[in-house]
Design a protein around this motif. Sequence first.
Motif, PDB file in Angstrom:
ATOM      1  N   ARG A  80       0.842  -1.207   0.000  1.00 51.47           N
ATOM      2  CA  ARG A  80       0.000   0.000   0.000  1.00 51.47           C
ATOM      3  C   ARG A  80       0.876   1.255   0.000  1.00 51.47           C
ATOM      4  NH1 ARG A  80      -3.376   0.062   4.712  1.00 51.47           N
ATOM      5  NH2 ARG A  80      -2.649  -2.034   5.233  1.00 51.47           N
ATOM      6  N   THR A  81       1.946   1.186   0.772  1.00 50.95           N
ATOM      7  CA  THR A  81       2.894   2.315   0.756  1.00 50.95           C
ATOM      8  C   THR A  81       4.287   1.753   0.641  1.00 50.95           C
ATOM      9  OG1 THR A  81       3.028   2.219   3.142  1.00 50.95           O
ATOM     10  CG2 THR A  81       1.538   3.884   2.230  1.00 50.95           C
ATOM     11  N   GLY A 123       8.118  10.176   0.487  1.00 48.36           N
ATOM     12  CA  GLY A 123       7.360  10.940   1.490  1.00 48.36           C
ATOM     13  C   GLY A 123       8.196  12.113   1.928  1.00 48.36           C
ATOM     14  N   HIS A 147      10.125   2.382   3.398  1.00 51.22           N
ATOM     15  CA  HIS A 147       8.803   2.924   3.755  1.00 51.22           C
ATOM     16  C   HIS A 147       8.954   4.401   4.064  1.00 51.22           C
ATOM     17  CE1 HIS A 147       5.279   0.352   4.272  1.00 51.22           C
ATOM     18  NE2 HIS A 147       6.148  -0.665   4.226  1.00 51.22           N
TER      19      HIS A 147
END
Length: 458
Positions: A80-81, A123, A147
């Motif tokens: 998902r990420t 991110g 991540h």
Amino acid sequence: MTNSLRLRLTALYLAFFALLFVGFSLFLYSLLARELVSRLDETLSAELNTLMSLFQDEMEEMKGDAPAAAREAVTNMRLRTGLVAIFAADQPLASTTPLAPHEFDAVLSGNSADFLSALTRLGPHGTHAAGHRLEMHGQTFLLLAAHPLDSVAAALAVMREAMWISAPLILALAGFGGYLLASRSLAPLASMAAQAKTITEQNLDTRLDIGRPAAELAVLVDSFNELLSRLDQSFESMRRFVADASHELRTPLSVIRGEADVALSRERSAAEYQQSLATILDESRRLTRLVDDLLNLARADAGHVRLQVHDFYLNELLADCCRSVQPLAAARNLTIECRAAGDLQFRGDEELLRRLILNLLDNAIRYTPPGGRVEADLESEDGQVRMQVADTGIGIPEEAAPHIFERFYRADKARSRQDGGFGLGLAIVKWIAESHHGAVSLSSRAGAGTAFTVTLPK
Ligand code: ADP
């Protein structure tokens, strides 16, 4: 800095509390951050394990076609990420998110910091990555999982926000609590001050009362109340002294006035005028003596008397005093005897000690009926001088003994006044003995005579 103890205590309490709050918040924050990152590590290592078994399975299936197996394994990961990637020794094989060439270069150069910074685009809060090396079919593969730290950053941001919001509220409450606490602790002091303000010389018998004070305050209340007691006593004795003194002054003054009034009421003979003047002179002498005594005691109380100290022989002084009261004793038909155990050199105020001896001898003579004896003995032992004046007179009743050294006290009021005494003689004796660091004591039996003993350190 304000002078209010209450505000100071509150500020101190608040500062301490704020420090505690900040310390505790920092501790919680770092604990949470560490916990969140370690969870992320667990996720990464689980993803790497999955990727590894997928890759191994695909390699088996595809008979060692590493690029195809890597692509298949990466595709099956369904993240998902974040991203996962597989590298061969010198080239990228596959990744869930397409990587730019410089990002692959960063990994291949083995510089994970570069790789991480290369992955910042995952991110804005940075990336956390883990890698695993795998040997298969004679080849080395590098499996990588990364991540973004967004979720960690978000959780920490919530925490920070909670702290910023709660800090003013908690500090305001702590300040309020501190203020209440300080007010409560100081309330008894305010009550003491208010009560103390109402105490004047008119109501010195009032005592502070703050209910059941804490131990620390009880000490203060007790000390203050003891101080009040002492003040009360000394005011009382001052009042009594003034009242007694006025009373004593009144008698000779009214005698003088009465005598003058009578003498002037009509024409008198020279002999009558002489008689009146003699009475007036007598009373004036009495007055002078009383005023002298009062003045001496007042000076002594104020600490204004400086002893004129010098060396002299105490036995000679005693003999001198005995000689000067001899005529008085003879007039009352008394035998007087003074004895001293040899020469006794002494350092002190000779005039004051003469006064002391004369007062004792004078009393002994006045309170001994005709035919009696008065004896004065002087001896020295253990660095002390002991002088005793004893008589065979009327003695002092037991109930009067504790008061005998008080000012204006007379054991036998009628007799003492008519004998010319004011009740100050023994008070002066006591003061003189004490000003020489000595003491005077009484041993007497009613009807069997009296003995006063003066002890003075040499
Ligand atoms: P006063 O001038 O009245 O004698 P003092 O202070 O000398 O005052 O003595 C106080 C009282 O002590 C006297 O009034 C007297 O009643 C008593 N007193 C003093 N000395 C003797 C004594 N030697 N014998 C009996 N009573 C004495």
